[in-house]
Write a protein that holds these residues in place. Sequence first.
Motif, PDB file in Angstrom:
ATOM      1  N   LEU A  36      13.304 -28.043 -61.240  1.00 15.35           N
ATOM      2  CA  LEU A  36      14.447 -28.418 -60.405  1.00 15.35           C
ATOM      3  C   LEU A  36      14.258 -28.026 -58.946  1.00 15.35           C
ATOM      4  O   LEU A  36      14.881 -28.616 -58.059  1.00 15.35           O
ATOM      5  N   SER A  37      13.401 -27.034 -58.692  1.00 17.47           N
ATOM      6  CA  SER A  37      13.173 -26.634 -57.302  1.00 17.47           C
ATOM      7  C   SER A  37      12.383 -27.682 -56.530  1.00 17.47           C
ATOM      8  O   SER A  37      12.318 -27.627 -55.296  1.00 17.47           O
ATOM      9  N   PHE A  38      11.763 -28.637 -57.236  1.00 18.76           N
ATOM     10  CA  PHE A  38      10.995 -29.695 -56.583  1.00 18.76           C
ATOM     11  C   PHE A  38      11.763 -31.016 -56.530  1.00 18.76           C
ATOM     12  O   PHE A  38      11.319 -31.968 -55.899  1.00 18.76           O
ATOM     13  N   VAL A  39      12.894 -31.053 -57.213  1.00 18.78           N
ATOM     14  CA  VAL A  39      13.626 -32.312 -57.335  1.00 18.78           C
ATOM     15  C   VAL A  39      14.478 -32.547 -56.101  1.00 18.78           C
ATOM     16  O   VAL A  39      15.148 -31.639 -55.596  1.00 18.78           O
ATOM     17  N   THR A  40      14.457 -33.777 -55.598  1.00 20.98           N
ATOM     18  CA  THR A  40      15.303 -34.206 -54.489  1.00 20.98           C
ATOM     19  C   THR A  40      16.324 -35.213 -55.019  1.00 20.98           C
ATOM     20  O   THR A  40      16.127 -35.815 -56.087  1.00 20.98           O
ATOM     21  N   PRO A  41      17.405 -35.447 -54.285  1.00 23.77           N
ATOM     22  CA  PRO A  41      18.461 -36.351 -54.796  1.00 23.77           C
ATOM     23  C   PRO A  41      17.977 -37.762 -55.091  1.00 23.77           C
ATOM     24  O   PRO A  41      18.485 -38.413 -55.998  1.00 23.77           O
ATOM     25  N   ASN A  42      17.007 -38.265 -54.331  1.00 27.10           N
ATOM     26  CA  ASN A  42      16.559 -39.647 -54.504  1.00 27.10           C
ATOM     27  C   ASN A  42      15.331 -39.777 -55.394  1.00 27.10           C
ATOM     28  O   ASN A  42      14.710 -40.852 -55.455  1.00 27.10           O
TER      29      ASN A  42
END
Length: 316
Positions: A36-42
Motif C-alpha cells: 500500500l505504500s507504493f499504491v497511488t490513487p490512479n
Amino acid sequence: MRQLIARRLLQTIPLLFFVSIVCFALIKMAPGDPVLSFVTPNMHAEDIERIRHNLGLDKPAYVQYFLWLKELVQGNLGYSLVNHQPVLDQILDRLPATAGLMGSAIALAVLLAIPLGLVAGANRSRWPDKLINFISYIGISVPLFWLAILLIYLFAIELHWLPIMGMRTIGVNSALDVLKHGILPCAVLAFSFLSVYVRYIRSSTIGQLKEDYVQIQYAFGSSKRLVLFRHVLKHVLLPIITLLGISMAELVTGAIVTETVFSWPGIGSLGMTAVRGMDYPLIMGITLFSAVLLIVGNLLADILYGFADPRINKAR
C-alpha cells in the motif's frame, strides 16, 4: 575459557534461527500491507499485482522466509520499502549515535548506582535506604516520555540552558555542541537504568552483609566502609555484569522513546519511522540486530564472570 566461548557460539546458531522465525512470523501477522505504500490513487490493479510480484509478496510465506533467510546468511538484510536503501547500511549509519547515547547513560548509571546501592544496603530500613529507595521507585514508575518532556520544559524552554532536540545545531560542528544536545536524553536514560541497578545492588549488598567473611572482617577491626568497598563490592559486581550483558540489546532498541522525543538520529528513531511506514525489512533488520547484540552481551557477561570470580571457571 576457550571451550566456553566455542560452546556459547555454537548455541547461538539455533537461537538465531529461532529468532528469525519468530521475527518473520510476527511481521507476517502484523496488520497492514506493505504494498500500500507504493499504491497511488490512479494505479490499476494489474500494476499493484506487478509491485507485489516484484517484492516477492505473492509467494507462499514459507518461500518468502527461506528467500529472506538465504539473503540474511549472505549478510544482506534487504532493502527498505520506503527509501530503497540497504537495511544494514541504515542501521550502521545510525548505530554510533545510539551507541554513544546509550553507552554514556549506562556508564553514568553504573557509576552512580554502585555507591548508592552499597549505602542503601548497608543502612537497611534507615533514612538513607528509604531516601534512595524512594528515588528508585520514582525512576521505575515514571514513564520515560513524561520525564523527557518535563526536562525539556524546565531546562530548554524555561531556563534556556540546553537545546531541545536533535544531535547537532545547524551550522555548528563541534564536540561541545553534541555534548550539550546529549545531556537531556542521556539524563533521562541514566535515571531509568540507575533506578533498576540500585535495586539489584542493594539486594545483593544485604545478602552479602550476612555472610561469614563480613563478620570475620569486622572481628579483625575493619571499618564498615572498608568492608563495603573492598570486600562486599567484589561480590556485588556479579549481578551488574548480568545487567550490562542484557543492556547490550538496549544499545539498539532501548532508546526508542527517548530518541523519538528528543529527535535523536539513532536506531530508535529509525525503528519508529519504519513502524509508521510499515517498512518490514527494516523492522526485521533492527530486531535481528538487537538479538545478535543481546547474545553477544550474554557471552561477554559469561566471560567477565570468570574474571570477576575464578570459582565460576572451576565449576564449569
